[in-house]
Design a protein around this motif. Structure first.
Motif, PDB file in Angstrom:
ATOM      1  N   GLN A   6       0.065   9.141  10.998  1.00  0.00           N
ATOM      2  CA  GLN A   6      -0.771   9.501   9.847  1.00  0.00           C
ATOM      3  C   GLN A   6      -0.818  11.019   9.677  1.00  0.00           C
ATOM      4  OE1 GLN A   6      -4.504   7.585  10.726  1.00  0.00           O
ATOM      5  NE2 GLN A   6      -3.609   5.539  10.668  1.00  0.00           N
ATOM      6  N   LEU A  17       2.451  12.257   8.166  1.00  0.00           N
ATOM      7  CA  LEU A  17       2.599  11.974   6.739  1.00  0.00           C
ATOM      8  C   LEU A  17       1.653  12.840   5.900  1.00  0.00           C
ATOM      9  CD1 LEU A  17       4.093  10.320   4.657  1.00  0.00           C
ATOM     10  CD2 LEU A  17       2.330   8.545   4.871  1.00  0.00           C
ATOM     11  N   VAL A  41       0.598   4.658   5.195  1.00  0.00           N
ATOM     12  CA  VAL A  41       1.500   4.437   6.322  1.00  0.00           C
ATOM     13  C   VAL A  41       1.881   2.954   6.402  1.00  0.00           C
ATOM     14  CG1 VAL A  41       1.643   4.390   8.851  1.00  0.00           C
ATOM     15  CG2 VAL A  41       0.750   6.416   7.682  1.00  0.00           C
ATOM     16  N   LEU A  87       8.478   5.817   9.411  1.00  0.00           N
ATOM     17  CA  LEU A  87       7.622   6.967   9.675  1.00  0.00           C
ATOM     18  C   LEU A  87       7.475   7.213  11.169  1.00  0.00           C
ATOM     19  CD1 LEU A  87       4.803   6.482   7.043  1.00  0.00           C
ATOM     20  CD2 LEU A  87       6.745   8.037   6.936  1.00  0.00           C
ATOM     21  N   GLN A 107       5.276   0.775  15.172  1.00  0.00           N
ATOM     22  CA  GLN A 107       4.123   0.902  14.267  1.00  0.00           C
ATOM     23  C   GLN A 107       2.788   0.640  14.977  1.00  0.00           C
ATOM     24  OE1 GLN A 107       6.777  -1.467  10.973  1.00  0.00           O
ATOM     25  NE2 GLN A 107       4.566  -1.705  10.887  1.00  0.00           N
TER      26      GLN A 107
END
Lengths: 196, 252
Positions: free
Chosen positions: A5, A8, A95, A106, B58
């Motif tokens: 996060q 980004l 995200v 990412l 993730q």
């Protein structure tokens, strides 16, 4: 805030749009209100008639199909559907959206030098059953498969095959850290046409 | 109960050619996500994106619980899944994380409730005790667990005393579903697919094997003087969401 996060948010802080794959990301300013992030296909930059996607499920459904309603198993393929947009106010949600569109993208960027790519040998060594014969592929065949499949079918840079992205202003590279299921199936079809 | 420090991953097969393969897992993940019991709810696939290493990249929590979206133990749950997770950890994405695997969702005792819900959905006003039910599964000589899991569920359905009689049948083992007319003796038979996905097998192969057109389900269908009903697979049953949740929470 997680490292992804933070990465980004920092990237988008200038307010200039960024491209990743076929998607353009833009942090919009709304006076003194919190930032709004806009995500859309790069071909739809100036369109005002886009369908707004309001949930991760809708984004998941969108990425599964091309504009011609063909199944899209390779998420990095250059056939992302057009006609949609996503608007979110939280970087955490942005995200999640980008991870649906380009899985892992990412995280790979945020990892920087700490990123570990999985070479062909390791991926092929894990295969069993009908994919097991792929372990016998020669280096020349493997290189040719990357050239004829990855380079043509996907926008991601196959870092696991030794490739490196070319820096481009205003564009975040789309990285691939391991050979994907689609490539393995393609390799099997090419090397053993009668195996299906 | 919430697990806001844990990521829930549904681990499923997926497909590079069949878009419907992953749909049930993704549908269930969306429902689980809406419950807001876990920090993240993700799907990871063996033969489709997102793959395990993409999903592990993730994960934002230190605790991960993985629920195999399968009906039985087998090659995937015992070999593939641990191997793929280990590969993701080797890639650096799972370092320091606590990763727990649950049993496959199909082995949970409450799967019987999901099957019964599918039956009642098909026949809401019918007296089910007058019917014979056939639980049909793939069957394979490569995995004895597949057959035993099906037979265990058939026994559980029998114990529920819902149907007049409960049988098992298979695509690739005996008794074969082609022989449903002799397997079931009652004028009306309900066939329930023991599948998570309404893919090629459940939607096309099995109907054809029973004498129906591919893509046929529901009913009533009249075949050789007998009445046949054919239910939906379990993957997108709303009742399955609770089972997945309980499976995950029991191991969290």
């Amino acid at each position: 805030m997680t490292p992804i996060q933070t990465f980004l948010q920092r990237t988008l802080s200038s307010g200039s749009p960024w491209l990743i794959g076929q998607v353009v990301l833009h942090r919009l300013r709304h006076g003194q209100a919190a930032s709004i992030y806009d995500v859309r296909h790069e071909l739809d930059r100036d369109r005002r008639d886009l369908r707004r996607l309001n949930s991760l499920s809708e984004v998941e459904e969108m990425v599964r199909w091309t504009d011609h309603s063909e199944y899209r198993p390779i998420k990095g393929a250059p056939n992302l559907a057009t006609g949609w947009r996503v608007e979110v106010s939280q970087i955490a949600v942005l995200v999640e959206v980008l991870h649906v569109i380009y899985p892992g993208c990412l995280a790979y960027l945020a990892a920087g030098q700490a990123r570990i790519d999985t070479p062909w040998e390791a991926t092929l060594g894990r295969q069993r059953g009908r994919l097991r014969p792929l372990i016998e592929l020669s280096p020349e065949v493997r290189t040719d498969l990357v050239r004829t499949f990855c380079d043509r079918q996907c926008l991601r840079t196959p870092c696991w095959a030794g490739a490196a992205p070319s820096p481009q202003a205003g564009r975040l590279p789309l990285l691939c850290t391991e050979a994907c299921p689609a490539l393995l199936e393609h390799a099997l079809r090419q090397c053993q046409p009668d195996s299906e | 109960m919430t697990h806001r420090d844990t990521t829930l991953i549904l681990a499923a097969h997926g497909s590079t050619v069949n878009a419907d393969s992953s749909r049930p897992a993704m549908w269930q993940a969306a429902r689980l996500r809406a419950l807001r019991r876990f920090a993240q709810v993700l799907c990871a696939f063996w033969k489709e994106e997102p793959t395990f290493h993409q999903v592990f990249a993730q994960v934002e929590t230190n605790s991960v619980v993985i629920v195999p979206f399968f009906l039985a133990e087998g090659y995937f749950t015992r070999t593939v899944l641990p191997q793929e997770v280990q590969a993701a950890i080797t890639q650096g994405w799972g370092q320091g994380k606590s990763v727990r695997f649950t049993n496959p969702v199909g082995t949970h005792p409450r799967i019987t409730e999901v099957l019964l819900a599918r039956a009642r959905e098909m026949l809401p006003t019918e007296n089910l005790s007058s019917l014979e039910c056939i639980l049909v599964a793939h069957g394979t000589e490569l995995n004895a667990n597949s057959r035993s899991a099906t037979e265990a569920q058939a026994e559980a359905l029998h114990q529920s005393q819902t149907f007049r009689r409960v049988h098992t049948a298979f695509m690739e083992e005996a008794p074969n579903i082609r022989d449903w007319r002799t397997i079931s003796q009652s004028p009306t038979t309900l066939v329930l697919p023991f599948f998570l996905s309404d893919g090629l097998h459940a939607r096309e192969d099995i109907p054809q094997m029973m004498g129906l057109a591919p893509g046929t389900w529901g009913g009533p269908h009249q075949i050789d003087g007998r009445t046949l009903f054919y239910g939906e697979s379990l993957g997108m049953a709303p009742e399955l969401t609770d089972v997945l949740l309980q499976q995950a929470e029991d191991f969290s």
